[in-house]
Design a protein around this motif. Structure first.
Motif, PDB file in Angstrom:
ATOM      1  N   GLU A 299      -3.050   0.610   7.460  1.00 10.01           N
ATOM      2  CA  GLU A 299      -2.849   0.675   8.913  1.00 10.01           C
ATOM      3  C   GLU A 299      -2.712  -0.708   9.550  1.00 10.01           C
ATOM      4  O   GLU A 299      -2.090  -0.844  10.615  1.00 10.01           O
ATOM      5  N   LEU A 300      -3.259  -1.732   8.924  1.00 11.30           N
ATOM      6  CA  LEU A 300      -3.239  -3.070   9.520  1.00 11.30           C
ATOM      7  C   LEU A 300      -1.945  -3.826   9.238  1.00 11.30           C
ATOM      8  O   LEU A 300      -1.669  -4.849   9.861  1.00 11.30           O
ATOM      9  N   ALA A 301      -1.142  -3.344   8.307  1.00  8.87           N
ATOM     10  CA  ALA A 301       0.028  -4.100   7.851  1.00  8.87           C
ATOM     11  C   ALA A 301       1.287  -3.718   8.617  1.00  8.87           C
ATOM     12  O   ALA A 301       1.535  -2.539   8.899  1.00  8.87           O
ATOM     13  N   GLU A 302       2.101  -4.719   8.923  1.00  6.73           N
ATOM     14  CA  GLU A 302       3.428  -4.450   9.456  1.00  6.73           C
ATOM     15  C   GLU A 302       4.423  -4.266   8.318  1.00  6.73           C
ATOM     16  O   GLU A 302       5.357  -3.478   8.423  1.00  6.73           O
ATOM     17  N   HIS A 303       4.225  -5.000   7.238  1.00  9.24           N
ATOM     18  CA  HIS A 303       5.076  -4.855   6.058  1.00  9.24           C
ATOM     19  C   HIS A 303       4.240  -5.118   4.813  1.00  9.24           C
ATOM     20  O   HIS A 303       3.311  -5.929   4.851  1.00  9.24           O
ATOM     21  N   ILE A 304       4.575  -4.457   3.706  1.00 13.95           N
ATOM     22  CA  ILE A 304       3.841  -4.611   2.449  1.00 13.95           C
ATOM     23  C   ILE A 304       4.822  -4.975   1.345  1.00 13.95           C
ATOM     24  O   ILE A 304       5.815  -4.273   1.121  1.00 13.95           O
ATOM     25  N   VAL A 305       4.545  -6.088   0.670  1.00 12.71           N
ATOM     26  CA  VAL A 305       5.332  -6.518  -0.489  1.00 12.71           C
ATOM     27  C   VAL A 305       4.502  -6.232  -1.738  1.00 12.71           C
ATOM     28  O   VAL A 305       3.348  -6.666  -1.827  1.00 12.71           O
ATOM     29  N   THR A 306       5.058  -5.522  -2.680  1.00 14.79           N
ATOM     30  CA  THR A 306       4.319  -5.226  -3.912  1.00 14.79           C
ATOM     31  C   THR A 306       4.789  -6.142  -5.032  1.00 14.79           C
ATOM     32  O   THR A 306       5.936  -6.593  -5.061  1.00 14.79           O
ATOM     33  N   VAL A 307       3.891  -6.403  -5.971  1.00 14.82           N
ATOM     34  CA  VAL A 307       4.172  -7.310  -7.072  1.00 14.82           C
ATOM     35  C   VAL A 307       3.497  -6.784  -8.328  1.00 14.82           C
ATOM     36  O   VAL A 307       2.473  -6.087  -8.246  1.00 14.82           O
ATOM     37  N   THR A 308       4.056  -7.093  -9.481  1.00 14.70           N
ATOM     38  CA  THR A 308       3.446  -6.723 -10.759  1.00 14.70           C
ATOM     39  C   THR A 308       2.560  -7.869 -11.235  1.00 14.70           C
ATOM     40  O   THR A 308       3.063  -8.969 -11.467  1.00 14.70           O
ATOM     41  N   PRO A 309       1.248  -7.669 -11.378  1.00 13.66           N
ATOM     42  CA  PRO A 309       0.402  -8.739 -11.923  1.00 13.66           C
ATOM     43  C   PRO A 309       0.883  -9.133 -13.319  1.00 13.66           C
ATOM     44  O   PRO A 309       0.987  -8.279 -14.199  1.00 13.66           O
ATOM     45  N   PRO A 310       1.214 -10.402 -13.541  1.00 15.08           N
ATOM     46  CA  PRO A 310       1.773 -10.800 -14.832  1.00 15.08           C
ATOM     47  C   PRO A 310       0.711 -10.889 -15.921  1.00 15.08           C
ATOM     48  O   PRO A 310      -0.462 -11.127 -15.657  1.00 15.08           O
ATOM     49  N   GLY A 311       1.144 -10.676 -17.151  1.00 14.98           N
ATOM     50  CA  GLY A 311       0.286 -10.938 -18.302  1.00 14.98           C
ATOM     51  C   GLY A 311      -0.753  -9.897 -18.605  1.00 14.98           C
ATOM     52  O   GLY A 311      -1.604 -10.108 -19.466  1.00 14.98           O
ATOM     53  N   SER A 312      -0.725  -8.747 -17.932  1.00 16.66           N
ATOM     54  CA  SER A 312      -1.733  -7.715 -18.198  1.00 16.66           C
ATOM     55  C   SER A 312      -1.054  -6.410 -18.582  1.00 16.66           C
ATOM     56  O   SER A 312      -0.222  -5.893 -17.816  1.00 16.66           O
ATOM     57  N   PRO A 313      -1.403  -5.840 -19.728  1.00 17.25           N
ATOM     58  CA  PRO A 313      -0.840  -4.537 -20.106  1.00 17.25           C
ATOM     59  C   PRO A 313      -1.301  -3.420 -19.184  1.00 17.25           C
ATOM     60  O   PRO A 313      -0.710  -2.339 -19.163  1.00 17.25           O
ATOM     61  N   ARG A 314      -2.346  -3.682 -18.401  1.00 13.63           N
ATOM     62  CA  ARG A 314      -2.873  -2.680 -17.471  1.00 13.63           C
ATOM     63  C   ARG A 314      -2.181  -2.737 -16.108  1.00 13.63           C
ATOM     64  O   ARG A 314      -2.474  -1.926 -15.225  1.00 13.63           O
ATOM     65  N   ALA A 315      -1.267  -3.686 -15.918  1.00 16.57           N
ATOM     66  CA  ALA A 315      -0.643  -3.881 -14.611  1.00 16.57           C
ATOM     67  C   ALA A 315       0.223  -2.684 -14.218  1.00 16.57           C
ATOM     68  O   ALA A 315       0.956  -2.132 -15.037  1.00 16.57           O
ATOM     69  N   LEU A 316       0.149  -2.306 -12.947  1.00 14.90           N
ATOM     70  CA  LEU A 316       1.035  -1.290 -12.393  1.00 14.90           C
ATOM     71  C   LEU A 316       2.293  -1.995 -11.896  1.00 14.90           C
ATOM     72  O   LEU A 316       2.209  -2.983 -11.160  1.00 14.90           O
ATOM     73  N   HIS A 317       3.460  -1.499 -12.296  1.00 14.67           N
ATOM     74  CA  HIS A 317       4.712  -2.153 -11.913  1.00 14.67           C
ATOM     75  C   HIS A 317       4.892  -2.113 -10.400  1.00 14.67           C
ATOM     76  O   HIS A 317       4.519  -1.149  -9.725  1.00 14.67           O
ATOM     77  N   ALA A 318       5.499  -3.174  -9.881  1.00 12.92           N
ATOM     78  CA  ALA A 318       5.683  -3.302  -8.432  1.00 12.92           C
ATOM     79  C   ALA A 318       6.453  -2.121  -7.844  1.00 12.92           C
ATOM     80  O   ALA A 318       6.135  -1.650  -6.744  1.00 12.92           O
ATOM     81  N   CYS A 319       7.462  -1.634  -8.554  1.00 13.02           N
ATOM     82  CA  CYS A 319       8.250  -0.506  -8.042  1.00 13.02           C
ATOM     83  C   CYS A 319       7.428   0.772  -7.969  1.00 13.02           C
ATOM     84  O   CYS A 319       7.534   1.555  -7.009  1.00 13.02           O
ATOM     85  N   GLU A 320       6.599   0.984  -8.975  1.00 16.43           N
ATOM     86  CA  GLU A 320       5.738   2.169  -8.973  1.00 16.43           C
ATOM     87  C   GLU A 320       4.703   2.093  -7.850  1.00 16.43           C
ATOM     88  O   GLU A 320       4.439   3.076  -7.158  1.00 16.43           O
ATOM     89  N   LEU A 321       4.138   0.896  -7.664  1.00 19.66           N
ATOM     90  CA  LEU A 321       3.176   0.721  -6.577  1.00 19.66           C
ATOM     91  C   LEU A 321       3.866   0.906  -5.231  1.00 19.66           C
ATOM     92  O   LEU A 321       3.298   1.531  -4.314  1.00 19.66           O
ATOM     93  N   ALA A 322       5.094   0.381  -5.086  1.00 20.00           N
ATOM     94  CA  ALA A 322       5.827   0.547  -3.828  1.00 20.00           C
ATOM     95  C   ALA A 322       6.033   2.025  -3.514  1.00 20.00           C
ATOM     96  O   ALA A 322       5.912   2.452  -2.353  1.00 20.00           O
ATOM     97  N   GLY A 323       6.328   2.817  -4.534  1.00 19.08           N
ATOM     98  CA  GLY A 323       6.491   4.250  -4.326  1.00 19.08           C
ATOM     99  C   GLY A 323       5.217   4.908  -3.821  1.00 19.08           C
ATOM    100  O   GLY A 323       5.266   5.795  -2.952  1.00 19.08           O
ATOM    101  N   GLU A 324       4.081   4.473  -4.345  1.00 15.68           N
ATOM    102  CA  GLU A 324       2.796   5.022  -3.879  1.00 15.68           C
ATOM    103  C   GLU A 324       2.500   4.580  -2.454  1.00 15.68           C
ATOM    104  O   GLU A 324       2.014   5.367  -1.635  1.00 15.68           O
ATOM    105  N   VAL A 325       2.807   3.317  -2.134  1.00 18.28           N
ATOM    106  CA  VAL A 325       2.531   2.806  -0.785  1.00 18.28           C
ATOM    107  C   VAL A 325       3.374   3.541   0.250  1.00 18.28           C
ATOM    108  O   VAL A 325       2.920   3.803   1.372  1.00 18.28           O
TER     109      VAL A 325
END
Length: 499
Positions: A418-444
């Motif tokens: 609710e506080l954000a005007e815009h949200i940029v998603t990113v994939t944390p590098p170097g971790s096999p547990r990272a959620l891809h930025a595109c997948e996170l964007a879809g959830e957001v």
């Protein structure tokens, strides 16, 4: 023979001794009537070639002139295949083979879901200001692998880490050969910390648990000078349990007989567990009384508060929750004073003010303000949102968000969107547990219509600056795993703009 130092002998000599030992050992296995003198000779070869006497490492182990830091990092990467294990059997065996260095140290042991790192920073800095040699063991790290092991704020040296790891690699190999489970990466890192702190003659070590408490590798220590609990909330439910009471039970395992227990104010379920465990072990129990925190003046550069007779204490860490963390540290330092680690008021004040803790509501840029925060669970996200509402009322806010797949990121999104005007998603590098930025964007997008997935951290930084103006606020959060790279990207960008 007791004065021989194997580090001055050529590597070829050690290779010969090891080959000789393996050959004689094989002969011994097939010759049960071997004379006693031959068995003694085998025993001598074992101790001499492995750099051990009387069953303990002497400091003249092989590898002091061999292992390089690059080799050490490759070894640790290979060890990552063993994953993580909750349990103490393997860690106890590893430490036993290393001479149980942790038994010769004194500890403050800190558990909790959020805030334990900040409390560690306050306590260790104040102790250092009072003149003590202080070890720090923390996780996760932000900037550099060696950050996890520190003495008086200095990272373990590359040479020091290699020397410790050479001992541990030998012991771990012996364990695997004898049928024990191979130590995990976290167990090896924890053992390296114990060895290094002993080597550096630390007066006291401030030790942060990795996961949980009772079955965490750090819990092989003797009864600590204080068992400390930061805020306990829901996290790692797959491993620790899906109720707050279950999670508190796991974390309460660091309470040992007779040690003082100091806790942040907790939810009733967690408080009940901690009090009961303290009583079972004959421990004094102190819970932070937030009602005694008075005259609070919040700020982004400095914050001021009074607590328990100490007036106008100052801290440099931003975030409303940091006042509570600092007050808990004051209680811990008072208890340590009763146990022989006195910290004069002047040094306590100095320590609180000088404490730094990167990646926790960390101001890494201005005009616009750029905040890097390690919020990575629902409770952390709620505290972040609380601070943003307080410090940046009616400001335009742009998020950079990167998360790990096994976190409850849906709850984090709901707590902050609710506080954000815009949200940029990113994939944390170097971790096999990272959620891809595109997948996170879809959830957001289920909660917020204005979302962009960035291809890299550098692109996320540039996008956020394009979306913000000088009166805006950029906030990066979701996982500590990418904040180091993000902070460097912002610093490099700022350097590139300097004419």
């Amino acid at each position: 023979m007791g004065n021989i130092q194997t580090e001055v002998l050529p590597a070829s000599f050690h290779s010969l001794r090891r080959r000789e030992f393996r050959a004689v050992k094989e002969i011994s296995r097939h010759q049960p009537r071997m004379p006693q003198w031959m068995k003694l000779w085998i025993s001598f070869l074992m101790m001499f070639s492995m750099g051990r006497r009387d069953g303990k490492y002497t400091g003249y182990e092989r590898g002091r002139d061999g292992m390089k830091y690059k080799d050490a990092m490759e070894y640790m990467e290979e060890i990552g295949k063993y994953g993580s294990v909750l349990g103490l059997e393997g860690m106890r065996e590893l430490c036993r083979r290393l001479g149980d260095p942790q038994q010769e140290l004194k500890f403050v042991h800190i558990a909790g879901t959020n805030g334990k790192g900040s409390v560690l920073a306050y306590v260790s800095t104040a102790l250092q200001c009072a003149g003590y040699r202080v070890g720090r063991y923390l996780s996760p790290v932000i900037f550099e692998y060696r950050e996890r092991i520190q003495v008086n704020g200095r990272y373990i040296t590359q040479k020091g880490f290699c020397e410790c790891l050479e001992l541990i690699r030998t012991a771990a190999g012996e364990m695997a050969a004898e049928g024990f489970a191979h130590p995990t990466a976290f167990e090896i890192e924890t053992a390296a910390a114990f060895l290094y702190f002993k080597q550096k003659s630390c007066d006291i070590v401030v030790l942060e648990t990795g996961l949980g408490g009772g079955l965490d590798a750090t819990n092989v220590i003797p009864p600590p000078e204080a068992a400390v609990f930061a805020s306990i909330s829901m996290d790692h439910i797959q491993l620790l349990g899906d109720t707050l009471e279950e999670i508190a039970e796991k974390k309460a395992g660091i309470i040992k007989r007779g040690c003082p227990v100091i806790s942040m104010g907790q939810q009733p379920e967690a408080e009940g567990v901690l009090r009961a465990r303290a009583e079972e072990n004959g421990c004094t129990f102190c819970m932070l009384d937030e009602g005694r925190i008075r005259k609070v003046r919040y700020g982004l550069e400095r914050q001021r508060f009074s607590y328990g007779g100490l007036q106008d204490l100052e801290i440099s860490l931003a975030g409303q929750h940091q006042v509570r963390n600092a007050a808990l540290a004051v209680e811990v330092l008072r208890m340590l004073g009763e146990r022989g680690f006195a910290v004069p008021e002047k040094r306590l004040r100095q320590g609180l003010l000088q404490t730094e803790w990167r990646g926790r509501f960390d101001i890494i840029g201005k005009k616009p303000y750029f905040i890097a925060d390690g919020a990575h669970n629902e409770d952390g996200a709620k505290k972040l949102a609380e601070s943003l509402r307080f410090y940046f009322t009616n400001k335009k806010i742009v998020y950079i968000m990167g998360v790990l797949r096994d976190k409850e990121y849906h709850r984090m999104i709901r707590a902050t969107f609710e506080l954000a005007e815009h949200i940029v998603t990113v994939t944390p590098p170097g971790s096999p547990r990272a959620l891809h930025a595109c997948e996170l964007a879809g959830e957001v997008r289920r909660y917020h219509p204005s979302v962009t997935a960035a291809d890299s951290i550098e692109e996320a930084v540039e996008l956020s600056y394009l979306l913000a103006d000088q009166g805006s606020v950029i906030v990066a959060f979701g996982s500590l795993s990418y904040l180091g790279a993000l902070i460097r990207a912002v610093e490099n960008r700022d350097k590139g703009m300097v004419v």
